[in-house]
Design a protein around this motif. Structure first.
Motif, short mmCIF file in Angstrom:
data_model
loop_
_atom_site.label_atom_id
_atom_site.label_comp_id
_atom_site.label_asym_id
_atom_site.label_seq_id
_atom_site.Cartn_x
_atom_site.Cartn_y
_atom_site.Cartn_z
N VAL A 634 0.87 -1.17 0.00
CA VAL A 634 0.00 0.00 0.00
C VAL A 634 0.91 1.22 0.00
CG1 VAL A 634 -1.84 1.25 1.17
CG2 VAL A 634 -1.75 -1.25 1.28
N VAL A 635 0.88 1.94 -1.09
CA VAL A 635 1.76 3.08 -1.26
C VAL A 635 0.90 4.34 -1.32
CG1 VAL A 635 3.52 4.18 -2.70
CG2 VAL A 635 3.45 1.68 -2.48
N HIS A 636 0.91 5.07 -0.23
CA HIS A 636 0.17 6.33 -0.14
C HIS A 636 -1.29 6.15 -0.56
CE1 HIS A 636 3.95 8.24 0.76
NE2 HIS A 636 4.46 7.69 -0.31
N GLY A 637 -1.91 5.10 -0.02
CA GLY A 637 -3.34 4.92 -0.20
C GLY A 637 -3.76 4.10 -1.40
N ARG A 638 -2.81 3.66 -2.22
CA ARG A 638 -3.16 2.85 -3.40
C ARG A 638 -2.39 1.54 -3.36
NH1 ARG A 638 -2.14 6.40 -8.58
NH2 ARG A 638 -3.37 4.78 -9.61
N PHE A 639 -3.04 0.51 -3.85
CA PHE A 639 -2.36 -0.78 -3.95
C PHE A 639 -1.34 -0.73 -5.09
CE2 PHE A 639 -6.24 -2.83 -1.97
CZ PHE A 639 -5.58 -3.17 -0.80
N VAL A 640 -0.17 -1.24 -4.81
CA VAL A 640 0.88 -1.42 -5.82
C VAL A 640 1.32 -2.87 -5.74
CG1 VAL A 640 3.15 -0.71 -6.62
CG2 VAL A 640 1.61 0.98 -5.63
N GLY A 641 1.28 -3.57 -6.88
CA GLY A 641 1.56 -4.99 -6.88
C GLY A 641 2.86 -5.34 -7.55
N ALA A 642 3.50 -6.40 -7.06
CA ALA A 642 4.70 -6.97 -7.69
C ALA A 642 4.29 -8.25 -8.40
CB ALA A 642 5.77 -7.26 -6.64
N THR A 643 4.58 -8.34 -9.69
CA THR A 643 4.14 -9.47 -10.49
C THR A 643 5.32 -10.36 -10.87
OG1 THR A 643 4.46 -8.47 -12.68
CG2 THR A 643 2.43 -7.91 -11.50
N PRO A 644 5.03 -11.60 -11.29
CA PRO A 644 6.12 -12.50 -11.69
C PRO A 644 6.78 -12.12 -13.01
CG PRO A 644 4.12 -13.72 -11.15
CD PRO A 644 3.74 -12.28 -11.25
N PHE A 645 6.07 -11.40 -13.89
CA PHE A 645 6.69 -11.08 -15.17
C PHE A 645 6.16 -9.81 -15.81
CE2 PHE A 645 2.84 -12.95 -16.57
CZ PHE A 645 2.75 -14.25 -16.07
N ASP A 646 5.32 -9.07 -15.13
CA ASP A 646 4.78 -7.83 -15.70
C ASP A 646 5.24 -6.61 -14.93
OD1 ASP A 646 2.99 -8.58 -17.98
OD2 ASP A 646 2.12 -9.85 -16.44
N GLY A 647 6.26 -6.75 -14.12
CA GLY A 647 6.78 -5.61 -13.40
C GLY A 647 5.87 -5.14 -12.28
N VAL A 648 5.85 -3.83 -12.10
CA VAL A 648 5.04 -3.20 -11.05
C VAL A 648 3.72 -2.74 -11.64
CG1 VAL A 648 4.93 -1.29 -9.40
CG2 VAL A 648 7.11 -2.45 -9.83
N ILE A 649 2.63 -3.03 -10.95
CA ILE A 649 1.32 -2.56 -11.38
C ILE A 649 0.70 -1.73 -10.28
CG2 ILE A 649 0.97 -4.53 -12.92
CD1 ILE A 649 -0.85 -5.75 -10.79
N VAL A 650 -0.18 -0.80 -10.66
CA VAL A 650 -0.78 0.10 -9.69
C VAL A 650 -2.29 0.16 -9.88
CG1 VAL A 650 -0.49 2.16 -11.13
CG2 VAL A 650 -0.63 2.40 -8.64
N GLN A 651 -2.98 0.28 -8.78
CA GLN A 651 -4.43 0.38 -8.77
C GLN A 651 -4.89 1.68 -9.43
OE1 GLN A 651 -5.98 0.85 -4.84
NE2 GLN A 651 -7.94 -0.10 -5.30
#
Length: 668
Positions: A634-651
């Motif tokens: 949770v980065v400043h109120g938004r979900f940020v995900g780490a994926t196996p092959f698509d890098g960083v994703i953000v809500q």
């Protein structure tokens, strides 16, 4: 001189079973990057060469509409573990495309996919169903003829893929494990097939086959075959023993000189469509080029670049793109004299960690693995819109864990030790000094009497093990490594530790106050007194892989495993599997989000983020990212995900903020 290294070639994979469905990208989460990573194949639209298609090793096709400067997801025709090595476009109808695929998980399995509406819908071609297809080509003189090479032979369709026939003899001892296919530019019945053991040719549509091995070193894998578009008598073949050229349609080959032995693994040969005298060879040690049909060669790229495919703009021979391992797409506008990355919008990164700067809401750091000198650590100062590599000093090491210390320094656990980057520093440096203290006694003489006195000796060594996890606290740092569990009381200047209860290979460690939980692949070790004493706590016997651990402020221990999520409220003496709302297997992470006072969980089975506000008794489905997730922050109120092959994703901003309550930095 057998050099078989499987058709996976330089593809580095992790054994992950990805069971999620294809991501629903439209209106979904944004892929932030970092840009780059592995690229398997490139192909351009014959009617509009500015439209370029990019094949990945995860079943996804990307497209560029501006000659490769920017990329966007185009289609996901295959499963997530399918390698898309060949994309073929009908030269008379750009809406008609074919993609060959093979599975990393089950290498004997694959498919040929077709779209007739420009990628909106895809179908598996029944005549090739289940076949591990490693090579494919459309006949230049007849676009209805498609030839495919699979592990069990050579196959052909004469009607655009509707029906297929076997060209090679069934059960043939040699014409199998097809790695490359070439069709004569003038006669579609003349087909060349490179195998894991030399090459073959049929002059009559498969009625007869000739072993075209004269002049080749025996036992060579033939990775690529091309036929000169201006003179079909000229045939090039690349093998693990070098590059060969024939001037009589394969009857006799001679080995091309001028390329070093170490660059012999040539993944692809590509002739310039505008200048037949120019041929490119993509190798494990860079891109090589000849301007005189193979008489002389020179390397035209960094030798560190591993080339998987080459694309030359048919309108402009100066414009060349190469598909690489780790560094994505590299582009040249001056005939391969100079190169620059051309990956905006394309990400193929295995992200292991996300760290948010608590003082600057737009600054993030991520750690990646698999990318060697092109990986390590990246940072962004604009919320992920642009990324810069910050890996000087890491020496191409993988980063398995990344934490931000209270003094502003970054701490990285790598495949060979712990590294630190000081606040505002420009280069990483190792912090791997291990001190081993031993106490004993000796007899000394004092005032004429023998007296036993205590002694302490110090032995210094260097921590060079794989560091799977680091935990950075205010008074204590910890490192879970392949050679034991280590502690530092001086912010990484020195470490102490090693084996704990006979265990060495630690995967994760987390702590809250004096409660510490450290995991091996199948067990949890618990200390309730800050590491002075330990107890091994066994998980259920059917648990085979532990992926992560978390300790909550009320001393609950939560464990993510391949067999599900488990919880203990008594320091690991007993475990309860959490099933109320959670998937029953393939849990990748469980973390405590302090800002939201909740638990978060992710799974490879789905892109959904699961949340619990009652200490794990029940779980609710949160937002669906559309991507398999390794972990979420949770980065400043938004979900940020780490994926196996698509890098960083953000809500996306459009999702209800209640789904991402809390405004702190990344969760643990």
């Amino acid at each position: 001189m057998k050099c078989r290294f499987s058709s996976a070639k330089w593809l580095i994979t992790f054994t992950i079973v990805l069971l999620c469905s294809a991501p629903l990208w439209a209106g979904q989460w944004t892929v932030l990057g970092p840009d780059g990573g592995d690229v398997r194949s490139l192909a351009y639209d014959p009617h509009n060469p500015d439209r370029i298609f990019l094949g990945t090793s995860t079943g996804t096709i990307f497209m560029s509409t501006d000659g490769g400067q920017n990329w966007a997801r185009f289609a996901h025709p295959a499963a997530d573990d399918f390698v898309l090595d060949h994309i073929a476009i009908n030269p008379k109808d750009s809406n008609l495309m074919y993609v060959s695929a093979w599975s990393v998980q089950s290498q004997q399995v694959g498919e040929v996919f077709r779209t007739s509406d420009g990628g909106k819908t895809w179908e598996q071609l029944s005549g090739m169903h289940g076949k591990s297809v490693r090579a494919m080509a459309i006949a230049p003189s007849d676009p209805n003829v498609i030839v495919a090479g699979a592990l069990d032979g050579v196959f052909r369709s004469k009607d655009g893929g509707n029906n297929w026939e076997r060209m090679s003899p069934a059960g043939h001892a040699e014409i199998k494990n097809i790695e490359s296919i070439a069709v004569d530019p003038q006669n579609p019945n003349v087909v060349y097939a490179g195998t894991w053991h030399l090459a073959w040719k049929t002059p009559d549509g498969g009625a007869t086959w000739e072993h075209i091995n004269k002049g080749m070193i025996d036992d060579s894998d033939v990775f690529s075959v091309i036929v000169d578009s201006s003179n079909p008598q000229n045939v090039f073949a690349s093998a693990c023993s070098g590059i060969y050229k024939s001037t009589n349609a394969g009857e006799q080959f001679s080995k091309i000189q001028g390329m070093p032995f170490s660059a012999r693994r040539t993944r692809v040969l590509r002739q310039d469509p505008g200048n037949p005298s120019i041929v490119y060879a993509g190798t494990t040690e860079g891109l090589w080029k000849t301007v005189d049909l193979g008489k002389t060669w020179r390397r035209v790229s960094n030798p560190e670049v591993v080339v998987n495919d080459v694309m030359v703009d048919p309108r402009n021979s100066q414009r060349v793109l190469i598909a690489t391992d780790r560094s994505g797409v590299l582009a040249s506008n001056d005939g391969s004299n100079s190169w620059s990355a051309s990956n905006h919008g394309y990400t193929h990164r295995y992200v292991t960690a996300i760290v948010a700067d608590e003082k600057d809401p737009n600054t993030m750091y991520v750690g990646v693995v698999n990318d060697r000198e092109f990986g390590g650590v990246f940072y962004s100062h604009d919320g992920g819109q642009h990324w810069m590599q910050k890996s000087a000093g890491l020496g191409g090491k993988d980063v398995f864990s990344l934490k931000l210390a209270s003094n502003g320094a970054l701490v990285a656990g790598t495949n060979k030790g712990v590294y630190m980057l000081a606040a505002n520093g420009s280069e990483w440096h190792p912090i791997n000094e291990v001190i081993e203290e031993k106490t004993g006694s000796k007899i000394v003489v004092k005032n004429g009497k023998k007296v036993k006195v205590a002694t302490k000796t110090t032995k210094k060594s260097v921590l060079e093990a794989k560091v799977n996890d680091v935990e950075v606290g205010q008074h204590r740092w910890m490192a879970a490594t392949s050679s034991g569990l280590y502690f530092s009381k001086d912010e990484g200047k020195t470490w102490m530790g090693g084996s704990v209860l006979g265990q060495l290979d630690f995967q994760a460690v987390r702590a809250h106050s004096d409660v510490i939980a450290a995991t091996t692949r199948t067990a949890v070790l618990v200390s309730t007194d800050g590491g002075a004493n330990w107890t091994q706590r066994s998980l259920p016997s059917y648990v085979t892989i532990v992926r992560g651990v978390s300790v909550t402020p009320d001393a609950q221990i939560l464990v993510a495993t391949r067999e599900g999520a488990f919880q203990s409220t008594d320091s690991g003496a007993s475990w309860t599997k959490m099933v109320a709302g959670l998937p029953d297997k393939d849990i990748t992470s469980i973390s405590y989000d302090a800002a939201g006072n909740r638990l978060l969980a992710t799974s490879f089975q789905t892109g959904v983020i699961f949340q619990s506000v009652d200490s794990g008794r029940t779980w609710q489905r949160g937002p669906d990212s559309g991507f398999p997730l390794r972990r979420v922050s949770v980065v400043h109120g938004r979900f940020v995900g780490a994926t196996p092959f698509d890098g960083v994703i953000v809500q996306p901003d459009s999702e209800p903020q209640s789904a991402a309550a809390g405004s702190g930095g990344a969760s643990n």
